[in-house]
Design a protein around this motif. Structure first.
Motif, PDB file in Angstrom:
ATOM      1  N   LEU A1467       0.852  -1.178  -0.025  1.00  0.00           N
ATOM      2  CA  LEU A1467       0.142   0.121   0.052  1.00  0.00           C
ATOM      3  C   LEU A1467       0.903   1.218  -0.168  1.00  0.00           C
ATOM      4  N   SER A1468       1.984   1.198   0.030  1.00  0.00           N
ATOM      5  CA  SER A1468       3.047   2.189  -0.020  1.00  0.00           C
ATOM      6  C   SER A1468       2.774   3.295  -0.949  1.00  0.00           C
ATOM      7  N   SER A1469       2.594   2.803  -2.097  1.00  0.00           N
ATOM      8  CA  SER A1469       2.409   3.787  -3.359  1.00  0.00           C
ATOM      9  C   SER A1469       1.205   4.564  -3.337  1.00  0.00           C
ATOM     10  N   PHE A1470       0.023   3.826  -2.918  1.00  0.00           N
ATOM     11  CA  PHE A1470      -1.257   4.518  -2.648  1.00  0.00           C
ATOM     12  C   PHE A1470      -1.063   5.646  -1.593  1.00  0.00           C
ATOM     13  N   MET A1471      -0.283   5.301  -0.626  1.00  0.00           N
ATOM     14  CA  MET A1471      -0.061   6.377   0.573  1.00  0.00           C
ATOM     15  C   MET A1471       0.563   7.441  -0.193  1.00  0.00           C
ATOM     16  N   VAL A1472       1.771   7.339  -1.017  1.00  0.00           N
ATOM     17  CA  VAL A1472       2.208   8.382  -1.549  1.00  0.00           C
ATOM     18  C   VAL A1472       1.279   9.231  -2.363  1.00  0.00           C
ATOM     19  N   ALA A1473       0.441   8.442  -3.322  1.00  0.00           N
ATOM     20  CA  ALA A1473      -0.393   8.839  -4.254  1.00  0.00           C
ATOM     21  C   ALA A1473      -1.552  10.059  -3.394  1.00  0.00           C
ATOM     22  N   GLN A1474      -1.921   9.386  -2.317  1.00  0.00           N
ATOM     23  CA  GLN A1474      -2.876  10.110  -1.620  1.00  0.00           C
ATOM     24  C   GLN A1474      -2.398  11.619  -1.046  1.00  0.00           C
ATOM     25  N   TYR A1475      -0.946  11.505  -0.657  1.00  0.00           N
ATOM     26  CA  TYR A1475      -0.310  12.549   0.222  1.00  0.00           C
ATOM     27  C   TYR A1475      -0.047  13.545  -1.222  1.00  0.00           C
ATOM     28  N   VAL A1482      -2.809  22.485  -1.436  1.00  0.00           N
ATOM     29  CA  VAL A1482      -2.588  23.397  -0.818  1.00  0.00           C
ATOM     30  C   VAL A1482      -1.035  23.808  -1.009  1.00  0.00           C
ATOM     31  N   THR A1483      -0.810  25.197  -0.266  1.00  0.00           N
ATOM     32  CA  THR A1483       0.576  25.672  -0.097  1.00  0.00           C
ATOM     33  C   THR A1483       0.699  25.599   1.443  1.00  0.00           C
ATOM     34  N   LEU A1484       1.617  24.724   1.951  1.00  0.00           N
ATOM     35  CA  LEU A1484       1.565  24.219   3.188  1.00  0.00           C
ATOM     36  C   LEU A1484       2.669  25.429   3.938  1.00  0.00           C
ATOM     37  N   ARG A1485       2.375  25.767   5.132  1.00  0.00           N
ATOM     38  CA  ARG A1485       3.411  26.310   6.041  1.00  0.00           C
ATOM     39  C   ARG A1485       4.777  25.906   5.881  1.00  0.00           C
ATOM     40  N   PRO A1486       6.044  26.494   5.729  1.00  0.00           N
ATOM     41  CA  PRO A1486       7.014  25.526   5.684  1.00  0.00           C
ATOM     42  C   PRO A1486       7.517  24.944   7.062  1.00  0.00           C
ATOM     43  N   GLU A1487       7.181  25.194   8.165  1.00  0.00           N
ATOM     44  CA  GLU A1487       7.551  24.519   9.243  1.00  0.00           C
ATOM     45  C   GLU A1487       6.654  23.159   9.358  1.00  0.00           C
ATOM     46  N   ILE A1488       5.354  23.450   8.881  1.00  0.00           N
ATOM     47  CA  ILE A1488       4.376  22.089   8.627  1.00  0.00           C
ATOM     48  C   ILE A1488       4.867  21.194   7.601  1.00  0.00           C
ATOM     49  N   LYS A1489       5.011  21.645   6.528  1.00  0.00           N
ATOM     50  CA  LYS A1489       5.741  20.912   5.416  1.00  0.00           C
ATOM     51  C   LYS A1489       6.800  19.903   5.807  1.00  0.00           C
ATOM     52  N   ALA A1490       7.903  20.713   6.503  1.00  0.00           N
ATOM     53  CA  ALA A1490       9.050  20.109   6.804  1.00  0.00           C
ATOM     54  C   ALA A1490       8.701  18.785   7.562  1.00  0.00           C
ATOM     55  N   HIS A1491       8.072  18.539   8.390  1.00  0.00           N
ATOM     56  CA  HIS A1491       7.553  17.462   9.276  1.00  0.00           C
ATOM     57  C   HIS A1491       6.849  16.230   8.256  1.00  0.00           C
ATOM     58  N   LEU A1492       6.010  16.889   7.505  1.00  0.00           N
ATOM     59  CA  LEU A1492       5.261  16.093   6.630  1.00  0.00           C
ATOM     60  C   LEU A1492       6.020  15.521   5.433  1.00  0.00           C
ATOM     61  N   THR A1493       7.023  16.278   4.921  1.00  0.00           N
ATOM     62  CA  THR A1493       7.841  15.617   3.959  1.00  0.00           C
ATOM     63  C   THR A1493       8.628  14.554   4.722  1.00  0.00           C
ATOM     64  N   GLU A1494       9.362  14.781   5.696  1.00  0.00           N
ATOM     65  CA  GLU A1494      10.272  13.779   6.316  1.00  0.00           C
ATOM     66  C   GLU A1494       9.621  12.466   6.620  1.00  0.00           C
ATOM     67  N   GLY A1495       8.096  12.795   6.857  1.00  0.00           N
ATOM     68  CA  GLY A1495       7.266  11.615   7.338  1.00  0.00           C
ATOM     69  C   GLY A1495       7.018  10.706   5.886  1.00  0.00           C
ATOM     70  N   ILE A1496       6.618  11.188   4.964  1.00  0.00           N
ATOM     71  CA  ILE A1496       6.630  10.679   3.673  1.00  0.00           C
ATOM     72  C   ILE A1496       7.601  10.129   3.054  1.00  0.00           C
ATOM     73  N   TYR A1497       8.833  10.513   3.221  1.00  0.00           N
ATOM     74  CA  TYR A1497      10.251   9.951   2.874  1.00  0.00           C
ATOM     75  C   TYR A1497      10.398   8.879   3.503  1.00  0.00           C
ATOM     76  N   SER A1498       9.970   8.573   4.701  1.00  0.00           N
ATOM     77  CA  SER A1498      10.133   7.176   5.239  1.00  0.00           C
ATOM     78  C   SER A1498       9.184   6.207   4.512  1.00  0.00           C
ATOM     79  N   ILE A1499       7.909   6.570   3.841  1.00  0.00           N
ATOM     80  CA  ILE A1499       7.020   5.534   3.236  1.00  0.00           C
ATOM     81  C   ILE A1499       7.377   5.390   1.721  1.00  0.00           C
TER      82      ILE A1499
END
Length: 1546
Positions: A1467-1475, A1482-1499
């Motif tokens: 299901l990892s590819s589907f998780m990436v597609a949803q993200y 949206v255009t995320l705030r930099p500090e929010i985007k930094a954490h979400l990006t690090e998380g999706i990198y793990s997937i």
């Protein structure tokens, strides 16, 4: 009897019956069941309506009181329960249209100022009509009538909200009626099939009133004194604005009107073929919709002239945003939206060619720029400008328009307005080519010649310059930008006082840009600056041109910033870059040598030219030496001697030393700096520091006496002890080296000294150390450094405070010791010397005055104390100080303190608490303790000192003494004085003060915190006595005997006081509490020390028995009198709880000594009567009424100890006690008077109490608890409003699951755990329907669910019971919540999911999709909430901290999912597609985007190559671009880093 009243309707119609009588008959007929009329309700309703219609149509003439009576009667009918009952039975009551028209006309009357009826009554009737589905048909069936009503109500509200002298608040009921009307109109408008009709209705009647109303509501500030009414108005006003927006957007920009806008705005050649084939059915009647809208909006009409332009300017961006939302979905109709924007922009009194209309008022520039900024920001966010499409397909129509706007902005520069800078910044972000032709204007007006004073303007200017640097850095065109910058700088200056080129924000932006700029281009920038400096500036500067000198300094500062921001050279740097760097440094050196030689013959002068030329030369010299040294250390290929390699220490070092010797003042004399400017003086010290570094790098610096002399002289020169001390310590410096002046020089110099202390510390003389310590303490004590805003800059006080708080100071023993000695000296100097001499004369003597004869040198050499030993003279002096203080205490002499002395002591003690005690020498530590002890015991604030200041002073002093006693040097104190003597004197001094009435006026809060500080001190000293293992028995027995004597005296005095006066003698009562605090603390410490050694245990048990014996009468005396109200009760309960614990510990120890199990012979508690009466009283008072939190916590702690005592003593009635405690706890948690924070405070003691109750409970007792919980988990209680009972049950379940249960109870609990989980799911589902219950019920239920899942690992065997929790997570709403509720709900859902994935991994094999659906809700929610806000929504960003916590939770879950690869790999590819799908929206705030990006990198680590290909194939084009950008950054940053880490992982 009913027949008597059957003719009433005839009298109502009779012209002969007076109207006053008719009104009375009508009222009687309505309320009397004895009046029988066919269809009575409709008849009376019609009669009233007809009467009002006749009056207002001028057919009858009525008195004013009759008219008022008819309206009141009509209002009573509409709101009567009788009418509601009739309507609920299905009967129909019709309202005539003429009455609705009459109501509308009455609203107009209010505007004329001659109302015929009370507006409140008319609006009340209107509210009743619109609130009733049956009655409101009259309005909803007549769309125009409803629109007319809304327009008139809006106009009325605008008049009330407009500028008025009285400033009377708009009544809340008028706003509420307007809100109801707007809601009704919006519902009717949505049902209209003819969009042309709606458009015409809104533009003709509603557009202006609604926009004016919107503006007035958004700018109105409700008076704070209105309280709740102001909050209601604010909330209703927000709802009105929201609904007005919906009305306007739906009417003006409907889908059916799209074609009409295209026909009006787009040339026929640009229309899309698909849309040109037909027109919408509603579009036929709309020929020029936008012209119509703008004509209505910009027509003066009924506008107040004061708000005309403000309304227009705020409405245009709003309407454009509506158009974007309606027409630009999915990237369609971008050209149409652009043309809409141009028309809206021109409506601000601008022309298409970028000029101003003649009607434009210069006073409206601020409003116009704000509107233009909002329009341009919407264009940027809507992505309606495609550069390529505009050039190829549309002939650069957008570029030409934006160019016109740019020229308009530069031709009418408003440099004092922040929005002007923001407009340029947005234009630059749209396309840099828009501003490129005017780049010189931009650099001149914004950067070089700007004169910004106001912080808001300066911030906007810095943001524009930073954005310009960033954009040109990305385009790799920084040299082009710097060429323009240098050209502007080298022009003749308009003003001598140009601002510095680089502010703090701009400097940081430049440094970041250079990090991503190729090294060769960064060096090219330096070469450009150096070339201009040599060719254009230096020749004029030598001719004594003041303007050239200023330019020289500006370019020198710019070159300094560029060189200091370069990536340093290392051995991996390509050789061409190294050679380019060498060439640059060589050219710079070649320019510096003749400049310094020429300056040698120019004496220092006060002229501007001389100062700036010298400052520039010194700055360039410092820059060259610093950068050259750095390159030499890190890059072996770097050498200024050409291509030949040399292993010798040659040219570079010699050149640096030559420059330093030429630039530095001779002989390191401070007097030689006379005539130098502050900047030059600072640079001289920087150069001296560089000289020190060069000498320290020599291998022989430690053996060469000349080198050491140079280092010592340089250090003294840098410290500048001979300089005059600054008059003020709070002058701010922004941290930029080019902005130093006479005012900010002390801060810059002090920053230089403190940041380089490790380097200069070994070469400091004793005088330098004393000077630095004095400067440090003086600056910190001069002002409260914490109040200075370090965000605005640095000052001497802030720098000193940071140094004291840092770990650096303790690493410099000599300086740290000087600081501590300075603190002790300042504490001593606060007192009058004569008074100190009379109390403790040894304190004023030096160590040399004491002879070492007869002094035991072993006294201060204990290894545990830290230092190896102390001079015997010091030991003798400290012993003498201690003995004299204790002697003075025995004599009862106290030193009076004035208000100023108390304030000084508080400030010095505040600094003392920041010091690291473990780093003090034994001498410094001992002296500081003894002086503080003297302050606590031998001083007395005078009567002028406020009581709360006295208590705070004493409390802080005791807290500081406690912190001293808990550190490693504390054993030293007991070598200077006997521990029991210290204890006795402290308690005696407190009793003395209480008896003198010094504490009489103290508040309960201050007294409670003071008592806690005293108890902490006594506890620390008693523990120290026991841990020292020397004379323990002697010290404890003496203190226990002392307390026994004091107890008898205080208890007797209290009993006499109670008998003598009903009001009580407060000094005696406070003495009683001080006695109890001493007794309780001694008992607690002795109890906790049991079990360390048999000999000690015997002593402690014996002393505990003695202490408990005297404690009981003291407690009884405190309970007999009302000591401090509820707070006093809480204190007494605490004491009794301590007695219970102490007695139980003694009995357990005795049983262990005797070898008799407690189960064979139940122990007998000597004070059980006291415990029993106290327990009964607590159970009686715990719940019925609000109680202080202190009392509740004390009571819960006591009940735990009391139940344990009853259990061990086998007291009768234990079953009843168990049930009573359970019911009281349940009632307490259900109490409505407890807040959420207070309930959280109670949870730990409640858990301990439940654990104590269940530790030895039987199944029957446990069954009674489960029955109690079953009643609380009834979901019907949520719907009935009894959510507090539900909360209580949920909380107990959570605490129950987390505490240890007996085996039989544990089995029973987990047997019914599935039913509990099901009940919790239903509670979450039901409570989730009400937003107000999120924090009260939903979140606690989810928390209980998470605990059950965690603790149920291995207990919950059926996977279905676990997956039920996933269903609960789906029921929790995440929209429209406050920041706190949002974070609480988010974290609760996350914890449930985390418990499932961590503790029930087997469930994930089948429930992974359902799990990811729940988790996806969190990801989508945080993306929606974490998007960047517009300028209007900036206030919402104050809650960014809560959102940041949520983003961290998402990152945590992503990483955990990645580590639990089984079940998620597919299901990892589907998780990436949803993200990616959500990220595109949206255009995320930099500090929010930094954490979400690090998380999706793990997937993405789980995605194989086939998954990447699959995503590239299946994702739509827009999403594919987002994914490719994400994947590129993943490979560049995360994957490379992970592979590097894997290389070093075993």
């Amino acid at each position: 009897m009913a027949a008597i009243y059957s003719g009433i309707h005839l009298k109502l119609k009779s012209p002969h019956t007076p109207w006053a009588d008719k009104l009375k008959l009508a009222r009687f007929a309505w309320i009397s069941p004895q009046c029988v009329l066919p269809n009575k309700e409709q008849v009376l309703f019609d009669w009233t309506s007809h009467a009002l219609t006749l009056f207002y149509s001028k057919k009858i003439d009525l008195a004013q009181d009759v008219v008022e009576g008819l309206w009141v009667y009509f209002d009573d009918i509409i709101h009567s329960k009788k009418l509601q009952n009739v309507l609920s039975q299905g009967k129909t009551i019709s309202l005539r249209i003429t009455v609705a028209q009459v109501i509308n006309d009455r609203v107009v009357e209010q505007n004329s100022g001659q109302p015929s009826a009370s507006l409140a009554t008319v609006l009340s009737c209107l509210r009743g009509i619109l609130s009733s589905p049956v009655l409101s048909v009259t309005y909803t069936a007549k769309y125009e009538l409803l629109g007319e009503l809304l327009a008139r109500l809006s106009h009325l509200a605008c008049i009330r909200l407009g500028p008025q002298p009285s400033r009377e608040p708009l009544p809340a009921h008028e706003l509420e009626v307007l809100q109801l009307t707007l809601t009704t109109y919006l519902a009717v408008q949505r049902q209209q099939a003819n969009a042309s009709r709606v458009f015409a209705q809104v533009t003709t009647h509603l557009l202006q009133p609604l926009l004016v109303l919107r503006y007035l509501l958004s700018t109105r500030t409700w008076a704070e004194e209105d309280g709740d009414a102001a909050r209601v108005r604010q909330h209703v006003g927000k709802e009105i604005r929201s609904k007005a927006d919906a009305v306007l957007q739906m009417a003006l920009f409907s889908a059916d009107s799209l074609q009409s806008y295209k026909d009006e705005l787009l040339p026929s050649s640009t229309e899309e073929p698909a849309a040109g084939g037909r027109k919408g059915r509603a579009g036929k009647g709309l020929s020029t919709p936008l012209t119509t809208v703008l004509a209505k909006l910009c027509a003066p009409g009924s506008f107040d002239p004061e708000v005309f332009y403000p309304v227009v300017s705020t409405s245009l961006p709003l309407l454009f945003k509506f158009a974007l939302d309606a027409f630009c979905k999915g990237g369609e109709n971008k050209l149409l939206c652009f043309h809409l924007m141009t028309r809206f922009a021109c409506a601000l009194d601008f022309n298409d060619d970028g000029t101003l209309r003649e009607t434009f008022d210069a006073g409206n520039w601020n409003l116009a720029l704000l509107a233009l900024d909002s329009l341009l920001t919407s264009c940027l966010a809507g992505d309606i400008y495609n550069v390529a499409a505009d050039r190829i397909q549309h002939g650069e129509v957008q570029l030409k328009f934006y160019r016109g706007l740019t020229q308009l902005l530069f031709n009418n520069a408003q440099t004092a307005t922040p929005a002007w800078y923001r407009c340029l910044k947005t234009l630059l972000a749209l396309n840099h080519m828009i501003v490129e032709p005017d780049l010189d204007e931009l650099v001149s007006a914004v950067w070089v010649d700007a004169d910004c004073v106001e912080p808001r303007v300066r911030k906007a200017r810095d943001a524009l310059i930073s954005a310009t640097l960033t954009i040109y850095a990305k385009l790799r065109q920084l040299p082009r930008l710097f060429e323009e910058l240098l050209s502007v700088v080298c022009r003749p200056a308009v003003d001598e006082l140009r601002p510095p080129l680089l502010s703090e924000a701009v400097g940081e932006a430049l440094a970041l840009c250079l990090l991503d700029t190729p090294a060769s281009q960064s060096l090219e920038l330096c070469e450009l600056v150096l070339e201009r400096l040599q060719s254009d500036v230096l020749p004029d500067a030598r001719d004594r041109d003041g303007d050239a000198a200023l330019k020289m300094f500006a370019l020198s500062a710019l070159l300094h910033a560029l060189l200091f921001s370069l990536k340093t050279l290392d051995n991996a740097t390509p050789l061409p870059v190294v050679r380019q760097t060498q060439r640059l440094m060589g050219e710079m050196l070649a320019a510096l040598k003749p400049l310094l030689e020429w300056l040698r013959g120019v004496p220092p002068s006060g002229s501007l030219w001389g100062q700036k030329v010298r400052e520039s030369s010194l700055l360039l010299t410092y820059t060259w030496v610093e950068v050259d040294s750095l390159f030499q250390m890190h890059c072996s290929k770097y050498s200024l001697s050409g291509d030949k390699a040399s292993s010798e220490v040659s040219e570079p070092a010699d050149e640096g030393l030559w420059l330093l010797s030429e630039a530095l003042v001779k002989d390191w004399e401070q007097a030689a700096l006379d005539g130098y400017s502050p900047v030059s003086q600072l640079f001289q010290k920087f150069l001296a520091l560089q000289m020190m570094k060069k000498f320290l790098l020599r291998s022989d610096f430690a053996t060469d006496i000349i080198n050491l002399d140079v280092l010592h002289n340089a250090t003294q020169f840098i410290v500048g002890r001979d300089e005059s001390s600054p008059a003020e310590f709070d002058q701010l410096w922004d941290g930029q080296i080019s902005s130093v002046d006479a005012d900010s020089y002390p801060a810059a110099h002090w920053y230089l000294v403190t940041t380089n202390l490790p380097l200069i510390a070994p070469f400091l003389t004793d005088e330098d150390v004393a000077y630095l310590a004095s400067m440090l303490l003086t600056s910190v004590l001069h002002n409260d450094a914490e109040e200075k805003g370090d965000k605005q800059g640095l000052c001497v006080a802030v720098i000193s405070k940071q140094l004291i708080d840092s770990a650096l100071l303790i690493e410099l023993p000599a300086l740290y010791s000087a600081v501590v000695r300075g603190v002790t000296q300042r504490l001593t100097q606060i007192f009058d010397t004569r008074r100190v001499g009379s109390v403790c004369p040894s304190l004023l003597k030096t160590d040399e005055e004491f002879s070492s004869e007869g002094c035991d040198t072993e006294v201060m050499t204990d290894e545990s104390a830290g230092d190896g030993g102390v001079d015997p003279a010091v030991v003798k002096r400290l012993e003498s100080v201690a003995q004299q203080i204790l002697t003075a205490l025995g004599s009862g002499s106290l030193m009076d303190l004035s208000v100023a002395q108390v304030d000084d002591l508080v400030r010095v003690l505040k600094v003392s608490t920041a010091l690291n005690v473990d780093g003090m020498s034994l001498k410094d530590y001992s002296e500081l303790f003894l002086i503080t002890f003297m302050i606590v015991t031998c001083t007395q604030p005078c009567s002028d000192v406020a009581i709360h200041v006295k208590m705070a002073f004493l409390r802080d002093s005791f807290c500081f003494l406690t912190s001293l006693l808990t550190r490693r040097n504390a054993q030293v104190i007991l070598k200077l004085a006997r521990g029991s003597k210290l204890l006795e004197e402290v308690v005696t001094s407190l009793f003395s003060r209480a008896n003198k009435g010094l504490f009489d006026d103290v508040s309960e809060t201050d007294w409670s915190s003071f008592l806690q500080a005293v108890r902490s001190f006594l506890q620390s000293l008693l523990q120290l006595i026991i841990e020292r293992k020397s004379s323990v028995r002697l010290n404890l027995e003496q203190f226990a005997c002392f307390l026994t004597v004091q107890s008898e005296a205080v208890t007797t005095a209290a009993a006499v006081t109670t008998a003598a006066a009903a009001g009580g003698d407060r000094p005696r009562l406070l003495s009683l509490q001080l006695l109890l605090a001493s007794l309780g603390t001694a008992a607690d410490v002795m109890t906790s020390s049991l079990g360390k050694s048999k000999q000690l245990d015997q002593t402690l048990v014996q002393l505990l028995g003695k202490i408990l014996t005297v404690t009981e009468p003291a407690v009884q005396a405190s309970l007999m009198v009302a000591v401090g109200g509820a707070a006093g009760q809480a204190f007494s309960v605490d004491m009794v709880a301590g007695m219970v614990r102490s007695e139980l510990a003694c009995l357990a120890h005795q049983a262990e000594e005797e070898g008799t199990p407690e189960t064979e012979r139940p122990p007998t508690l000597g004070h059980m009567g006291l415990y029993r009466s106290c327990g009964m009283q607590i159970l009686k008072e715990l719940c019925p009424a609000p109680r202080p939190m202190d009392f509740l916590l004390s009571s819960l702690h006591f009940l735990s100890a009391y139940y344990s005592a009853v259990q061990k003593a086998k007291e009768p009635g234990i079953e009843d006690l168990f049930v009573d405690i359970l019911h009281n706890v349940h009632k307490l948690l259900s109490a409505s008077w407890l807040s959420r924070a207070e309930l959280e405070q109670l949870q730990t003691p409640v858990r301990d109490l439940i654990g104590e109750l269940l530790a030895t409970s039987s199944l029957e007792q446990f069954h009674s608890l489960l029955l109690l919980l079953r009643e609380g988990l009834d979901v019907s209680k949520v719907t009935e409003g009894n959510h507090r009972e539900v909360f209580s049950a949920v909380t107990v379940i959570r605490l129950l699951a987390s505490c240890g249960l007996p085996e039989s109870c544990s089995k029973a609990f987990w047997l019914i755990a599935p039913q509990i989980i099901s009940a919790l799911v239903f509670i979450v589902k039901e409570s989730g329907k009400e937003t107000s219950l999120i924090s009260a019920v939903t979140v606690p239920a989810l928390e209980a669910l998470a605990v059950l899942l965690r603790q149920g690992e291995g207990m919950l065997s059926n996977p279905h019971h676990v997956t039920l929790a996933l269903g609960a997570a789906q029921f929790v709403p995440l929209d429209h919540l406050s920041a706190q509720d949002y974070h609480a709900a988010f974290e609760a859902i996350h914890e449930v999911l985390f418990a499932i994935i961590q503790c029930h991994s087997q469930v994930m094999l089948t429930a992974a999709p359902a799990f990811l659906n729940c988790f996806y809700r969190l990801v989508a929610s945080i993306m929606s909430e974490g998007k960047q806000k517009g300028e209007v929504d900036r206030a919402a960003e104050k809650d960014g901290g809560e959102l940041l916590k949520c983003a961290r939770l998402v990152e945590r879950m992503y990483s955990h999912v990645a580590t639990t690869a089984e079940g998620f790999t597919v299901l990892s590819s589907f998780m990436v597609a949803q993200y990616v799908s959500d990220l595109q929206k949206v255009t995320l705030r930099p500090e929010i985007k930094a954490h979400l990006t690090e998380g999706i990198y793990s997937i993405m680590d789980l995605c194989a190559e086939r998954d990447v290909k699959f995503l590239n194939t299946t994702l739509p084009p827009g999403l594919r671009e987002v994914f490719n950008e994400l994947y590129g950054s993943y490979q560049h940053y995360h994957k490379a880093q992970r592979q590097g880490e894997d290389k070093y992982t075993a």
